[in-house]
Scaffold this active site. Sequence first.
Site, PDB file in Angstrom:
ATOM      1  N   GLY A  16      -9.442   7.485   9.776  1.00  0.00           N
ATOM      2  CA  GLY A  16      -8.175   6.529   9.129  1.00  0.00           C
ATOM      3  C   GLY A  16      -8.620   5.548  11.046  1.00  0.00           C
ATOM      4  N   VAL A  18      -5.638   5.281  12.464  1.00  0.00           N
ATOM      5  CA  VAL A  18      -4.473   6.567  13.466  1.00  0.00           C
ATOM      6  C   VAL A  18      -5.573   8.100  13.330  1.00  0.00           C
ATOM      7  CG1 VAL A  18      -2.876   7.608  13.299  1.00  0.00           C
ATOM      8  CG2 VAL A  18      -2.454   5.453  12.730  1.00  0.00           C
ATOM      9  N   SER A  44     -15.546  11.685   2.451  1.00  0.00           N
ATOM     10  CA  SER A  44     -15.818  10.938   4.172  1.00  0.00           C
ATOM     11  C   SER A  44     -15.895  12.834   4.364  1.00  0.00           C
ATOM     12  CB  SER A  44     -14.727  10.995   5.095  1.00  0.00           C
ATOM     13  OG  SER A  44     -14.039   9.922   4.907  1.00  0.00           O
ATOM     14  N   ARG A 103      10.685  11.494   6.236  1.00  0.00           N
ATOM     15  CA  ARG A 103      11.366  11.125   7.470  1.00  0.00           C
ATOM     16  C   ARG A 103      13.064  11.204   7.571  1.00  0.00           C
ATOM     17  NH1 ARG A 103       7.952   5.753   8.407  1.00  0.00           N
ATOM     18  NH2 ARG A 103       6.021   6.773   9.715  1.00  0.00           N
ATOM     19  N   CYS A 132       6.600   3.248  13.648  1.00  0.00           N
ATOM     20  CA  CYS A 132       5.584   2.360  14.572  1.00  0.00           C
ATOM     21  C   CYS A 132       6.405   1.262  14.720  1.00  0.00           C
ATOM     22  CB  CYS A 132       4.367   1.569  14.192  1.00  0.00           C
ATOM     23  SG  CYS A 132       3.832   0.682  12.599  1.00  0.00           S
ATOM     24  N   SER A 162      -3.327  -3.742  11.978  1.00  0.00           N
ATOM     25  CA  SER A 162      -3.385  -2.129  12.005  1.00  0.00           C
ATOM     26  C   SER A 162      -2.048  -1.235  11.623  1.00  0.00           C
ATOM     27  CB  SER A 162      -4.090  -1.833  13.555  1.00  0.00           C
ATOM     28  OG  SER A 162      -2.656  -2.403  14.457  1.00  0.00           O
ATOM     29  N   GLY A 163      -0.538  -2.061  11.414  1.00  0.00           N
ATOM     30  CA  GLY A 163       0.241  -0.762  11.206  1.00  0.00           C
ATOM     31  C   GLY A 163      -0.294  -1.137   9.588  1.00  0.00           C
ATOM     32  N   LYS A 225      13.309   1.406   7.397  1.00  0.00           N
ATOM     33  CA  LYS A 225      13.289   1.837   8.283  1.00  0.00           C
ATOM     34  C   LYS A 225      13.358   2.099   9.086  1.00  0.00           C
ATOM     35  CE  LYS A 225       8.862   2.808   6.248  1.00  0.00           C
ATOM     36  NZ  LYS A 225       7.384   1.925   6.084  1.00  0.00           N
ATOM     37  N   HIS A 254       2.578  -4.005  17.961  1.00  0.00           N
ATOM     38  CA  HIS A 254       3.564  -4.327  17.626  1.00  0.00           C
ATOM     39  C   HIS A 254       4.477  -5.311  18.558  1.00  0.00           C
ATOM     40  CE1 HIS A 254       2.040  -2.968  13.824  1.00  0.00           C
ATOM     41  NE2 HIS A 254       3.734  -2.227  12.998  1.00  0.00           N
TER      42      HIS A 254
HETATM   43  P1  A2P Z   1     -11.381   7.992   3.942  1.00  0.00           P
HETATM   44  O1  A2P Z   1     -11.804   7.474   5.682  1.00  0.00           O
HETATM   45  O2  A2P Z   1     -11.921   9.336   4.084  1.00  0.00           O
HETATM   46  O3  A2P Z   1     -10.645   7.803   3.017  1.00  0.00           O
HETATM   47  P2  A2P Z   1      -6.227   4.087   6.726  1.00  0.00           P
HETATM   48  O4  A2P Z   1      -4.840   4.004   7.482  1.00  0.00           O
HETATM   49  O5  A2P Z   1      -6.333   4.046   8.446  1.00  0.00           O
HETATM   50  O6  A2P Z   1      -6.914   3.561   6.047  1.00  0.00           O
HETATM   51  O7  A2P Z   1      -7.141   5.687   6.848  1.00  0.00           O
HETATM   52  C1  A2P Z   1      -6.600   6.468   6.258  1.00  0.00           C
HETATM   53  C2  A2P Z   1      -6.703   8.036   5.955  1.00  0.00           C
HETATM   54  O8  A2P Z   1      -6.675   8.200   5.564  1.00  0.00           O
HETATM   55  C3  A2P Z   1      -8.667   8.172   5.840  1.00  0.00           C
HETATM   56  O9  A2P Z   1      -9.031   8.638   7.097  1.00  0.00           O
HETATM   57  C4  A2P Z   1      -8.985   8.232   4.615  1.00  0.00           C
HETATM   58  O10 A2P Z   1      -9.130   9.268   4.934  1.00  0.00           O
HETATM   59  C5  A2P Z   1      -7.514   9.328   4.272  1.00  0.00           C
HETATM   60  N1  A2P Z   1      -7.339   9.209   3.536  1.00  0.00           N
HETATM   61  C6  A2P Z   1      -7.193   9.104   2.625  1.00  0.00           C
HETATM   62  N2  A2P Z   1      -7.229   9.182   1.152  1.00  0.00           N
HETATM   63  C7  A2P Z   1      -7.136  10.305   0.886  1.00  0.00           C
HETATM   64  C8  A2P Z   1      -7.356  11.649  -0.061  1.00  0.00           C
HETATM   65  N3  A2P Z   1      -7.004  11.211  -1.032  1.00  0.00           N
HETATM   66  N4  A2P Z   1      -7.542  12.350   0.731  1.00  0.00           N
HETATM   67  C9  A2P Z   1      -7.662  12.924   1.976  1.00  0.00           C
HETATM   68  N5  A2P Z   1      -7.781  12.111   2.695  1.00  0.00           N
HETATM   69  C10 A2P Z   1      -7.514  10.514   2.600  1.00  0.00           C
END
Ligand code: A2P
Length: 343
Positions: A16, A18, A44, A103, A132, A162-163, A225, A254
């Site tokens: 993701g 972050v 992934s 939190r 953030c 991006s938040g 928050k 931000h």
């Molecule tokens: P993935 O890329 O496999 O979906 P962002 O906030 O930038 O959208 O990133 C979210 C992060 O959380 C990504 O790494 C995403 O992986 C991961 N993620 C989202 N859903 C799941 C899930 N069900 N199990 C594990 N990781 C997850």
Amino acid sequence: MKTFSKPHVAVVGATGAVGTTMLSILEERDFPIASLRLMASERSAGRIVETKWGPIVIEDLATADPSGIDIALFSAGGARSKQYAPKFADAGVAVIDNSSAFRMDDDVPLVVAGVNDAAITSHKGIVANPNCTTMALLMAAGPLHDAAGLKSMIATSYQSVSGSGKTGMDELERQTEFFAEDLSALASGDWEDPGGDLYQRPIAFNVLPLAGSITDQGYTDEEWKLVNETRKILDRQDIAVEPTCVRVPVMVGHGIAASMWFDDPVSADVATEILASAPGVQVWDDSKVPTPIDSAGIDDVLVGRVRETIGFRGGISLFASGDNLRKGAALNAIELAELLLER
Ligand code: A2P
């Protein structure tokens, strides 16, 4: 509290916005790592990521075994944190969680590195990384509070897309390209809706005076928050915080405009001196106005427009701007991991 010298580390949500920033900051800071594991969704899983510590195969969080991990940096969304962080903590992992899931829990410290470091020692397996926007604001408000006792604050955020994660950045890019085809329509009002999955209104060439989702009393979760996290981090429940959170068409960074009032009023000069000597803060004077894109990609929070209030007198107004993916999320998480190493 468990301490480590060279820990086994996991990044959860490694693909993701972050998570990828966490990886690059771990590399940049030469974080001492015995082994690194990367986790994300099953979508992934199996992909290989090249890192300073060699190629690493992404694991599916749902089936990953946490045993052997010392520190896990979680940034895969609140639902995943709720489901998996306690399992990791039960396996002896120190979880640094970037979501809002824990939190406000009494037994979970909420720590802005450089502001309330000592709070981390009370952790029982999970440490929470603040929101953030709160993070950037408290980099300025924290040192002023230490010096003068913060009693009230009006804060309006200008939060980048991006938040909302990678999908926010994709939506801004797509809508910007859509509107760029006919910019005059934005002036005449003849624009067509670019469509979007994330925000109620178009975000490109626009501002959305509603960031997050409406919860109590007409305020959004992002606004609450700012109220609740400020009080917890500064350990003062009677601080009055009046928040408005706005989403703006900025990719990363931000900004927060805030006016603050203190038990012991401070002058703008004194406030500037305090901020200039605060760790992780750069004060920019009016010849060099700090904006969100100036803060993108850097570690320090930029503070400027420091001035004495003229409406409700006796306070300080300022503008703070921070990279929401770095100090606002990944960097602070890694600084917390460094605090665990030090202590
Ligand atoms: P993935 O890329 O496999 O979906 P962002 O906030 O930038 O959208 O990133 C979210 C992060 O959380 C990504 O790494 C995403 O992986 C991961 N993620 C989202 N859903 C799941 C899930 N069900 N199990 C594990 N990781 C997850």
